[in-house]
Structure formats: structure tokens, C-alpha cells
Design an enzyme around this catalytic site. Structure first.
Site, short mmCIF file in Angstrom:
data_model
loop_
_atom_site.label_atom_id
_atom_site.label_comp_id
_atom_site.label_asym_id
_atom_site.label_seq_id
_atom_site.Cartn_x
_atom_site.Cartn_y
_atom_site.Cartn_z
N HIS A 154 71.40 37.24 21.20
CA HIS A 154 72.08 36.04 21.52
C HIS A 154 73.39 36.63 22.33
CE1 HIS A 154 73.77 40.41 20.15
NE2 HIS A 154 74.71 39.73 20.47
N HIS A 203 74.76 37.42 14.22
CA HIS A 203 75.36 36.36 14.86
C HIS A 203 74.38 35.92 16.01
CE1 HIS A 203 75.31 40.20 16.98
NE2 HIS A 203 76.59 40.40 17.45
N HIS A 218 78.25 39.16 27.54
CA HIS A 218 76.62 39.66 27.77
C HIS A 218 75.95 38.12 26.99
CE1 HIS A 218 77.92 41.14 23.29
NE2 HIS A 218 77.32 40.62 23.63
N HIS A 250 78.31 49.20 16.93
CA HIS A 250 78.82 48.33 16.12
C HIS A 250 79.45 48.62 14.80
CE1 HIS A 250 79.23 46.64 20.00
NE2 HIS A 250 78.16 45.88 19.99
N TYR A 259 75.52 48.72 26.18
CA TYR A 259 75.25 48.06 26.93
C TYR A 259 76.06 48.26 28.50
CZ TYR A 259 78.49 44.57 23.04
OH TYR A 259 78.08 44.40 22.15
N GLU A 269 72.93 43.86 26.57
CA GLU A 269 72.89 45.08 25.48
C GLU A 269 71.62 44.63 24.63
OE1 GLU A 269 74.72 43.22 22.08
OE2 GLU A 269 75.27 44.41 21.16
#
Lengths: 311, 311, 311, 311
Positions: A154, A203, A218, A250, A259, A269
Site C-alpha cells: 500500500h 489498507h 511512504h 502499529h 520505516y 515501510e
């Protein structure tokens, strides 16, 4: 089809300051598979487990950032239909001819309200993941070269008016909102960040409200486990790759992450974990005062660089 | 919606020989969350990370096996449409009224060509995963109780004429074929096993060709990592749960797995890993001579019990 | 010194039926580091994280099995003292001159009551693990080549009169008993297997009572995690390496394991986990009726091949 | 005995500002097993896999810090001998009678050159790890309560003249130097930090040069895997435990780590991984300019708080 319309993040074209340095970095340190160079000099890569010809494309430029991100749709009819729907939504579109990108069909390009160039396409050559379609082993030698992400997972983009992006993605492009971050109470708790999916992934694309349009936060590359995220972070240490955050988990999406910056200053990432959301799920909300845990669950810390540096 | 039509495996009703023994087993050893008992005496469970009220339902009976499996569809209109499509395909359907299962709406039931009772439904109460929708932690105390699967992942069913099932699932219900096992060359390489998805998961349902209709091979429960598959296998050892195979890795789907039997002889799987397929992917084929690796990749071994015992 | 006397398993010389086939297997499939060939044609290997010149040595022969196993002692004075002690115990010893094995000092060899050739030595050249002694990274490229064990961990040997071996190792050589397996009650619960340590490891050497002297059950190679044990098992599947048991967890030592055969039929183990015992710990006992769990904790199963096949 | 003399870190007594708050924290959040309270009001804990009665002891006080750390020696004769040797080294010793600490024998206490109270003892009651000595499962319910460290692994202490400590530990107490950090070239590269072992562990005790005597940097608690380090870090996030660094990997010792503070401001570590050193290994050296990687290998970053805050 239960999965129809927009299928997946398919490609992202990144601007890099020194193409040869970046080619080596994306190939040997990150460990993507190089699949070609086109007449414009762009270099094409894929994650080892991707079956399409390319996903990450590098272009030499004077400034870092992202040129465009493209999503694969189910088929040509879907492409036509989605193009009409985008236009009806009030956004003009353009067709980029097949072959402009290596092994990639015609693309429908338009500008998102946040200022990003976004594309849909129905064809990219299936080259396979190198393991074959017949009695394949679970992985091969490319899975141990560099950080060896499996795929382009993503991207997170910064720009103004993410509310309009949300409307476009959820009402026209068939995405659904998985998680969101809202601003302070005294500001009326506006949506500051939205994480949207067109699949079971936590995501497929995400946006953060930001005054400057068209910025990249990112590009995310998928790892298969927390131990592989560690391995990626070890490789960062070995190669003196500048890390922004991590390894950590996260709160948002539960993802396991590091990251870091590529040689041009584009953040990427390496990401594992997460859960399996569905379109009928109620979105999860992170309040402003708890966003430290949303970003870095163990530490509960807002990292200044993470919040402010984009390319 | 990019994800539309049939969303996910929602529930499976299992027949057990001693309800109290089985309730304890599914709750305390497997570690599902018990969510209710209905007037018929059926006991309802969910995986800790599922948001709907129930997924695994136990019914006391004289023989083990599966009564039915149900899939959640996007909404009521989808339910109506799919019901029409199934009838047009030539299969009669029946409506089971809302409330027959706890917290579950009206279900459309029909018999698959393989003899299994299959259901679609548009509503099951969202009760959440216990972590809340606001600033949730990544997991809670239920994630450490027993094997603690996150969800009902898929099931593998045995019966005759899986070719007809494949046609129904791919042409009417919107699934796509992810992997398959074919028979010996001398038999013309017929499809012996098919693994189909309505999502990004490597399988939402699977079938094996078998003379007797309506049989259950296993119900699969999702674990979040290979280390958690190990933990599940440790708990099996602690509780003298009979294991069929594993821990090991499948070649088919790359899944990480242990198969074991519940107290009634129903096989269940604790399963992690796999990859993220899409409907435009060419299916992977396992030939008969290499199916040992398809089943148990490291060992490359056909396990007699796995191939022959069903309930 | 808190750690003194016998330090660690240092080398094992294995007989292989085809040296070139075996060299390729130990180097490319198992992923040991080849460090030399001597005038006798023996091929020397080490695990990537070992600092001494060699640990696994292959010798071409007509039958598979183990020629000898050698342990590193602290220094030359220790070697002399232990030699005296072994003689006082009633076992004759011989000195093999320095240089007989590559980069290895003088060795004191004697025959164990179980019929195995056992050696002690005080010197083997430190060649390092390839990462250097100054600011080393946690691992390097050899850690991703083949199964890539870190070291030679222990071996399990079969022979008669393990009670005498136990006496020798615990009373003369400074080992302590960590775990043991006892026979059936009706047989008076004799010790059938003993696992002994000269360190914090769950075993540095182990013996099983067996009528035929001098037999090898397996040589064990250390992996750094359960995920790396899985990786080793994947590589076995890719290379059609015959697996005996696993992946699984032992009850005995809690180790995470796969057992497989080299091309000559010598069994080897890829092994992770375990706990950290000390000499003041009371040994753990496995009774005959529960040894299925001792061997394969999840399955609780006695594997016929494991119990009977030795070289 | 190959392992003789000083065996292991046995206990550490910590000063806490609010005993009840700390008791809950060490028991419910860290997940140690509470084993008793003595007449002085001290609360005793052990890691779930420790077999001795206690390892971490809390004492209510006005300032945080460490009262003393104690190491188990092989037996009473060893205790006497080491006491003599310490006195011959020029350090006076005192005997603390058996029973002063719960279930603990007579202790020999002395002050290290760095100002820390250090103890040796030969007896602490073996209470077992709760799994029994007969056919034990690999873990039990205590392994899932809180962060659930297996044991007290080591501590890092700050004080002046670590060179004298090094001499004492290596020449008198039988430890060996595993790794060290040296200062800047312009300062003559003095040893700033030393990591010493009396076993196969990468460190049983460590010291950092610091002007103020008797200070505690951290007490380290052992986790069984990187995934369990993550789990510990998740629990820190859930309980708003202030984290200093991590999760990350050390360059020094290769350990996988999170550092956090207890409610009194004492730093503790949850630690996995590392390698298996031996006394004949040449120590690894970290230079001042690369110590960022020594501390936090992926990030290569010196953390100000880590370097300066002690209790």
C-alpha cells in the site's frame, strides 16, 4: 465475482535523485526483483511473490516523491465503467496508451482531490513469481536476497481535502474505510488520516490531511512475519539505512513495521501482520490524544519526523 | 464495492456426540469464545477476533459431522440476487427465518451438488471482538485462552461431483479457483481437490471428490503465526488431543498447519500463513505424484488417515 | 573459571558413502561452511556461527556412521588432567598427534563403554565466524545459505551399558544429567536414555541403551528459532530430503526439531529452543508410557523409525 | 564439574517507592510469580521457569535502585573458597545468616569496586517451575500471565572503576569477558562497558564506567523469542508502561530487547536471543563511533536516556 472492481495496488512510480544508486538499493538492499528498463530509462521492479511484471518503478528526477500510483482492476469492462464513474463524480480522466509502462496495458489516469496522480489499469503481464504454477515450493532464492518483500502492499499519501478522497474511494472506487485518526476535540475531531481497503487487507491506500498536495509519506512493502521484519531491520543496520521508526507495532491496523528512507529520502515501510477486515465492519477510530499508540503501540509516542517529513 | 457478493465463511454447525464434553473442549482447549445457547440446546462460539456473534455452532447428535456451513453476503439485496442466481442454476433454495440461529438473520439454504447443506445470509449481529472500536489494543486476554484462534477460516468438504460445485461457486457465487489437485495421468488428471476463494485468502472453501455425499474433512481455525501454530500443538499435547498431521507446512496454499480431532472425531485445523491470491491469478496445480508435498511440504508424504477419514 | 574442564562438542567425523554427493549436501543443502580438505581426503565443515576451524568432518567409507566425536577442553593442562582421570577410571587412552585433523591440536582418544570413540582436545584454530571481532553485524550471508545451522550442538549415540557412560561423564568428565527416559515399571524402570550437559545447554551429548555398540542416532545442528526450523524443513521439502520426524517439539528438552537423513543414511537434526539447565538442577524423568510425548510432544507418538534406525 | 564456581545470577533486590503498586506491576504486568513476603515486608518473585524460590525481591524505600545482586555458587565448599579468594583479592566480606532472605542460605556479601553490594550463596530452596520433574509439559499457565519472563537473566550496573570489577570477576570469580565497548580514540580507547559471563550466556553481569557508585542501569528478564519480546512490548503499550528503547536488536550480544521503566523508575529489560559464547572466545569490541549500532543495531542510534538515566 465476490472480488471485483479495483483489485489491488499494482504499481507506484518513485522519483529518485541518482538512478544507479537507487537501483542498487532497491535491488540489493531492499531485495526487489529487477524486471526491466524502458526507453525513458525507468527501472522496473517487483516483489518476489508478485506475479505481475512490475510494481515499483524508479525514475531519475531532481526531487524525490511519487509520480503516480496505479491499481489493477478486474478487466477492461471494469476499467471503462470506473472511468465513467470517476468522470461522473466530476474528475476528468486521461488514457495513457498501453506500452507506456513496460508490459502494462492502457491506463486511466486522473488527479485525486489531494493532488496525487492516480491510475487504474486492467492489464499487466503475468510473469509469475518464479516458482511456477505446477507443484511450487513455498519460496525460492529471491526470498533470501536483501529484505525480500513479497509485494507492494500500500502507500500513504499526504495532501489537502482527504474528505473528498474518501468520498471518491468509497463511493466510486469501491473501497471501504477500515481505520481513521481524528483530530482534537477542540477542533471538532476532523478526520486527519483514513486507511481504506478494496480487499481483506487492512489498507490498500491511506491518506493524511496535509496542506501541500501530492506528497508521499511512504510506500509499503510486505514481509511475511515479525521475524522477517526484524531481518529487514538487521539489513538496514548492516547497510546504514536511515530508519525513521521501528521495529515496532502499529496500533492502527496492528501492523508490524519498520520505516526507513531510501537514498533519495523517500520513506518506505517493511510491514507484516495486521488483521482481515471486511466491508461490513465498522471502522476503528483513533482519537488524537491516543494517536501515539496508534502510530507506535508499545511506545505510545508521536514521532516528529514521521508526522512532518514527506517527499 | 470491490468486495461484494459473498464476503466470508460465517458459520458452521457441527454435530458432536457429547455436548458438555465438546463445549468444554471448544471453549477451554481450542479457546473459542462462547456466546450463547439457544432453545434447541445448540452452543454458539466465535473466534476472539471475529466481530459477528457466532461462527462455530455445536449440536448434540448421534453421529459426528457438519450440518451446514453458512457464508455472509454483503447485504439483503445481494442475498436476494444470489438466491435467484442459485435457482436459475437449477438448485432449489429454502428460506430459514431470522432468529433460527442466535443473532442471525434470514438464511437462504440449498444443497450443494456434493450433498452439503450450504447457506447464505446477510445479517449476523456485530458484537465486536472485545477490544472496542476506539483506540483498541492489538489483542486482549481471550487471545491467550487455549489455542485462541482468531476466526473460522474455511472448511474442506468431501462429496461427489466437485466439478458441479466448482461451476456453482465460480459461475454463480463469485468465487475463484486458487489451487487444485489433479488425479493420475492414466486416469486423465481429473480435479480431485479444489481450493476456492471469495477474497484475498488462499481458501474460503475447498472440496475433495469423494463417493459419499455431505462429508466433513475439517473446519479450519486461523492462527496469527507459525509460533502460534506451535503453541496450539503444545496445547494439543498437554490435553492429549489426537493429532492427525503436523505441525507442518502445506505445499497447497503454503499454509502452516496442525490437524487434530475434536472429542467426537470431527477434524479441525489450526492454520496460519498462506499468501494473498487475487481473482486474476492463474490457479496453481498439484499433480497426483507430488501431492505428498502439496499436503505436507517438508515430508512429501501422503498420510493415509488424512486422505480417508471424514465425518 | 566458572566454565572449565570440558567446554563443548567440538567435532564429529561422519562416514559417508559418496564424498562428493555428501559434500554438496552438507554445503549446499544443510548450508555448512566448507573449511578444508585434508591429505586423507576428509572434508571439513563448520556452522556459520562457530569460531573454530571445523566441527563436522566427512570421510568416505563403505558404511555410514560416526567415527568419533570430540570435545574441546579449556586448555592443555585440563587435557592432561582429564586424560589421567579417564585412565584412573579404568579406560585406556591414546594420543593422536596435532595436525592429524586440520588446524586441530593433539587429541586424547578413548573408547566409551558404549563402544564409541570419544576425544578430548585443547586446541583448534580460531578462524572466527566471518563477522569479525570489531563491531560485528548479527549475521552475514552464510546465515541464509541452505538451512544454515549456527553450530554443531550435540549428538545422540546408541550402545550398550549407558550406565557406565553416565558414570564416566558425570564423575570424570564433569557433565551433569539433565533429563532421562526410564523403561517400563515391570522391567524395573532402568535408564534407557540419558541427556547430559557440560554447559547451560539442555544436552551436549546423549546416549540410548542399545545392544550394538558404537552406533549413531543423530548429529544435531543448531537453528536460532522455530521459524528457522520451519525454513530448514522447507529446504528439506525442496530438496526431497527424507525426513524422519518433524517439524515438532520434543517434550525432552523442549527442543524444536526436524530429523532427517543425509544421503548416506546418517540422521541429523535441525534443532532450536530448549531451556537453560544448571548442574544443581534435579534431572527431569520421562516414564516409558509417556515417552511418546517426550519424543514428539504434540503428537505423543512413538515413531518406529526413530527408535530403531541407527548407523 | 565443567560448570563450577559461580553458576548464575540468583537474586536482585530492588528498591521501590510504593510496594503495593510495584507488587501489582511485577506480578500482573511483568508477570513474575509471587512466592512470598518476609517479616521485613519484602516481596519475593521468580520467573515462571526458574526452579529456585525467588529471584526478584522488592523493598519499599524512599529512592529507587538496587540494594544488592546475588549469584548462586555450586555448593558450600565453593562459597567458602570464593570468600577466601575475594578477601585475598583485598575486599572484605561479611556473612549474612541463612533465613535473612526467604528460603535462602547464608550469603557472603561484599562491595564491588564500583560500589555495588554483591553476594554469593550456595543454597536457595528448589521449588520447581510448576511443571514437575516427571513428564513435564513445555510450559504452563504462568507462561501466559503478563509478559511472563522465564527468568532473571542479568543486570547492568553503573559505577566507577570497572577495570577493578573486571579484574575481580575474571581473576577471582571465574567470569570471562564476552563483549566490551571502548571510548574514543582521542581518549585512549578506555573500556567503557564490559559484558561478562560465567556460563554460555552472552552476559551474566555487565558494568558501565560511571562516576557515581552503586547505580542500577537495568535488570534483565528473559523471554523465549522475538515474538515474545513483541508480546511484552504490546503489554507495555496496553498498560502505558514507559518504554526507553525498543523493541529492537542490540549489536552487543545480538540480543532482542525492549527497555522500560517500572513504576519507581527502575529500568528493566525484556530480552531474548543472543549467541552462545565460551571462555576461550576472543571478546568482541565495539568502538565508540559504532556504539550506536552496538546499542540499537538497526537504528545505529545513541539514545540519550539510555546512556544517562540510572537509579
Amino acid at each position: 465475482m465476490a472480488m471485483t472492481g479495483v483489485l489491488r495496488p499494482g504499481h507506484a512510480q518513485l522519483r529518485v535523485l541518482d538512478l544507479e544508486v537507487s537501483r542498487k538499493f532497491y535491488r540489493d538492499v531492499i531485495g526487489l526483483v529487477e524486471t526491466g528498463t524502458d526507453a525513458q530509462g525507468r527501472v522496473y521492479f517487483k516483489g518476489w511473490d508478485e506475479r505481475d511484471h512490475n510494481s515499483i518503478v524508479l525514475r531519475q528526477a531532481d526531487t524525490a516523491g511519487i509520480d503516480f500510483v496505479g491499481f489493477k482492476v478486474l478487466d477492461a469492462a471494469t476499467l471503462d465503467k470506473l472511468e465513467r464513474n470517476v468522470r461522473e463524480f466530476g474528475i476528468s480522466t486521461a488514457r495513457i496508451p498501453a506500452g507506456d509502462m513496460l508490459e502494462t496495458g492502457e491506463r486511466v489516469r486522473f488527479q485525486l482531490p489531494t493532488g496525487h496522480q492516480f491510475e487504474l489499469y486492467a492489464y499487466k503481464k503475468h510473469v509469475g513469481n518464479g516458482l511456477g504454477q505446477l507443484n511450487p515450493p513455498p519460496w525460492g532464492s529471491d526470498a533470501d536476497r536483501g529484505m525480500a518483500p513479497t509485494r507492494f502492499d500500500h502507500c500513504l499519501l499526504y495532501g489537502p481535502d482527504i474528505a473528498a478522497n474518501k468520498k471518491l474511494f468509497t463511493e466510486v472506487l469501491g473501497f471501504y474505510l477500515v481505520e481513521r485518526v481524528i483530530g482534537p476535540k477542540e477542533a471538532g475531531e476532523p478526520e486527519m488520516a483514513i486507511f481504506m481497503s478494496c480487499s481483506n487487507k487492512t489498507h490498500d491506500i491511506a491518506f493524511v490531511e496535509h496542506p501541500e498536495p501530492g506528497k508521499l509519506h511512504h510506500v509499503s512493502l510486505r514481509m511475511s512475519s515479525w521475524e522477517r521484519v526484524q531481518r529487514a531491520s538487521d539489513i538496514m543496520g548492516m547497510n546504514k539505512v536511515a530508519i525513521d521508526i521501528g521495529p515496532t507495532r502499529h496500533g492502527v491496523t496492528r501492523g508490524e513495521t519498520v520505516y526507513a528512507w531510501d537514498p533519495s529520502g523517500n520513506r518506505f515501510e517493511t510491514f507484516a501482520g495486521g488483521y482481515e477486515p471486511y466491508p461490513d465492519y465498522e471502522p476503528i477510530t483513533w482519537t488524537f490524544d491516543q494517536f501515539g499508540h496508534g502510530l507506535d503501540f508499545p511506545n505510545g509516542k508521536l514521532h516528529e519526523s514521521f508526522l512532518t517529513i514527506v517527499t
